[in-house]
Scaffold this motif. Structure first.
Motif, short mmCIF file in Angstrom:
data_model
loop_
_atom_site.label_atom_id
_atom_site.label_comp_id
_atom_site.label_asym_id
_atom_site.label_seq_id
_atom_site.Cartn_x
_atom_site.Cartn_y
_atom_site.Cartn_z
N MET A 128 0.85 -1.20 0.00
CA MET A 128 0.00 0.00 0.00
C MET A 128 0.89 1.25 0.00
SD MET A 128 -2.71 -1.72 -0.10
CE MET A 128 -4.14 -0.69 0.11
N VAL A 129 0.48 2.28 -0.77
CA VAL A 129 1.27 3.50 -0.89
C VAL A 129 1.09 4.38 0.34
CG1 VAL A 129 1.65 5.60 -2.25
CG2 VAL A 129 1.14 3.43 -3.41
N ASN A 130 2.20 4.80 0.93
CA ASN A 130 2.22 5.65 2.13
C ASN A 130 3.28 6.72 1.99
OD1 ASN A 130 0.40 4.16 4.05
ND2 ASN A 130 1.84 2.53 3.59
N TRP A 131 3.14 7.77 2.79
CA TRP A 131 4.20 8.77 2.94
C TRP A 131 4.46 8.92 4.43
CZ3 TRP A 131 4.76 13.85 4.98
CH2 TRP A 131 5.98 14.47 4.65
N LYS A 132 5.66 8.58 4.86
CA LYS A 132 6.02 8.60 6.28
C LYS A 132 4.97 7.86 7.12
CE LYS A 132 8.98 12.65 6.45
NZ LYS A 132 9.30 13.88 7.16
N GLY A 133 4.45 6.77 6.57
CA GLY A 133 3.48 5.95 7.28
C GLY A 133 2.03 6.40 7.13
N ALA A 134 1.79 7.59 6.54
CA ALA A 134 0.42 8.08 6.34
C ALA A 134 -0.16 7.44 5.07
CB ALA A 134 0.41 9.61 6.22
N LYS A 135 -1.35 6.89 5.18
CA LYS A 135 -1.98 6.20 4.05
C LYS A 135 -2.38 7.16 2.94
CE LYS A 135 -4.13 2.58 6.85
NZ LYS A 135 -5.41 2.03 7.30
N SER A 136 -2.19 6.70 1.70
CA SER A 136 -2.71 7.42 0.53
C SER A 136 -4.20 7.13 0.44
CB SER A 136 -2.00 6.94 -0.73
OG SER A 136 -2.18 5.53 -0.88
N VAL A 137 -5.01 8.17 0.16
CA VAL A 137 -6.45 8.00 0.22
C VAL A 137 -7.13 8.62 -0.99
CG1 VAL A 137 -8.51 8.46 1.61
CG2 VAL A 137 -6.33 8.11 2.75
N THR A 138 -8.11 7.87 -1.54
CA THR A 138 -9.05 8.40 -2.53
C THR A 138 -10.45 8.16 -1.97
OG1 THR A 138 -9.42 6.34 -3.73
CG2 THR A 138 -7.49 7.64 -4.40
N SER A 139 -11.46 8.61 -2.70
CA SER A 139 -12.84 8.39 -2.26
C SER A 139 -13.17 6.90 -2.21
CB SER A 139 -13.81 9.10 -3.19
OG SER A 139 -13.69 8.58 -4.51
N ALA A 140 -12.40 6.08 -2.95
CA ALA A 140 -12.67 4.64 -3.01
C ALA A 140 -11.73 3.81 -2.13
CB ALA A 140 -12.58 4.16 -4.45
N GLY A 141 -10.81 4.46 -1.42
CA GLY A 141 -9.89 3.72 -0.56
C GLY A 141 -8.43 4.05 -0.83
N GLN A 142 -7.54 3.17 -0.38
CA GLN A 142 -6.10 3.40 -0.43
C GLN A 142 -5.49 2.94 -1.75
OE1 GLN A 142 -3.88 1.75 2.88
NE2 GLN A 142 -2.03 2.85 2.33
N CYS A 143 -4.43 3.64 -2.16
CA CYS A 143 -3.69 3.30 -3.38
C CYS A 143 -2.64 2.24 -3.05
CB CYS A 143 -3.02 4.54 -3.94
SG CYS A 143 -4.19 5.88 -4.30
N LYS A 144 -2.21 1.50 -4.10
CA LYS A 144 -1.26 0.42 -3.88
C LYS A 144 -0.40 0.20 -5.11
CE LYS A 144 -4.22 -3.20 -5.73
NZ LYS A 144 -4.69 -4.56 -5.58
N ALA A 145 0.64 -0.60 -4.93
CA ALA A 145 1.40 -1.10 -6.06
C ALA A 145 0.54 -2.18 -6.70
CB ALA A 145 2.74 -1.67 -5.61
N VAL A 146 0.39 -2.15 -8.02
CA VAL A 146 -0.60 -2.99 -8.70
C VAL A 146 -0.46 -4.48 -8.39
CG1 VAL A 146 0.64 -3.27 -10.90
CG2 VAL A 146 -1.86 -3.28 -10.87
N ASN A 147 0.77 -4.96 -8.21
CA ASN A 147 0.97 -6.38 -7.88
C ASN A 147 1.39 -6.58 -6.42
OD1 ASN A 147 0.35 -7.31 -10.51
ND2 ASN A 147 2.38 -6.65 -11.18
N GLY A 148 1.26 -5.52 -5.61
CA GLY A 148 1.53 -5.63 -4.19
C GLY A 148 3.00 -5.57 -3.81
N MET A 149 3.86 -4.95 -4.66
CA MET A 149 5.29 -4.87 -4.32
C MET A 149 5.45 -4.19 -2.96
SD MET A 149 8.48 -3.04 -6.32
CE MET A 149 8.36 -4.04 -7.80
N ALA A 150 6.04 -4.92 -2.02
CA ALA A 150 6.18 -4.44 -0.65
C ALA A 150 7.48 -3.68 -0.43
CB ALA A 150 6.12 -5.63 0.32
N ASN A 151 7.43 -2.72 0.50
CA ASN A 151 8.62 -1.98 0.94
C ASN A 151 9.43 -1.43 -0.23
OD1 ASN A 151 7.99 -2.68 3.69
ND2 ASN A 151 8.75 -4.72 3.18
N ALA A 152 8.72 -0.83 -1.18
CA ALA A 152 9.34 -0.30 -2.40
C ALA A 152 9.27 1.22 -2.42
CB ALA A 152 8.62 -0.87 -3.62
#
Length: 190
Positions: free
Chosen positions: A163-187
């Protein structure tokens, strides 16, 4: 003596080169929006670049060049929903006028790259925000002059769940959190 007083006064002022940017700016300074690639094609002379027309909710699509040819086939680029950094100054990339950046997650040595994407149902042109960081984005000339993206980018990452974060704060849209499309972790996301 006049020059000495001037030098002392200048020394006490914050640097104009963006030296204090980290303390002054947070992720809300960046205009990250939900976009849709409506057309993509291979750059005619740069083997790593795709040229794209991306709908980011403006009057006309933006033209953006992305170095994604080593990672995606052309048909994987078409009609894809992505995250776009919109408040960058337009620049020519190998002769192609590019006005923005498609955000992707990548591993440390940049051998694996995947799109950072909004959740299904996010609206085209919607601004991505980060929990706890409110504010309007900075103008593109200020982002360039103060090197705001370069200052903030090291903390724009995916977590252990991709999931995309900045300094641990979640990225947010009206539909929920953004992510790496295939779930790449700690990137890194850039």
């Amino acid at each position: 003596a006049k020059n000495t007083a001037k030098a002392a006064k200048k020394k006490d002022q914050p640097k104009a080169d963006g030296g204090g940017a980290a303390a002054t700016f947070n992720i809300s300074a960046l205009d990250i929006r939900v976009g849709k690639i409506i057309k993509a094609w291979e750059h005619e002379s740069a083997e790593k670049l795709y040229c794209e027309e991306i709908d980011v909710g403006e009057d006309k699509p933006r033209q953006i060049a992305s170095g994604l040819r080593p990672f995606y086939k052309l048909d994987e680029m078409q009609n894809r929903t992505v995250l776009v950094l919109c408040n960058l100054k337009p620049m020519n990339l190998v002769g192609f006028p590019s006005h923005g950046m498609v955000l992707c997650a990548s591993n440390a040595d940049h051998t694996a790259v995947e799109f950072a994407v909004p959740p299904e149902g996010a609206k085209i042109g919607e601004r991505v925000t980060f929990e706890g960081f409110e504010g309007e984005p900075e103008a593109q000339n200020k982002v360039a002059k103060k090197k705001i993206f370069q200052t903030l980018a090291p903390d724009l990452k995916t977590d252990e769940n991709g999931m995309v974060n900045w300094k641990g704060a979640k990225s947010v849209t009206s539909a929920g959190q953004c992510k790496a499309v295939n779930g790449m972790a700690n990137a890194q996301v850039a």
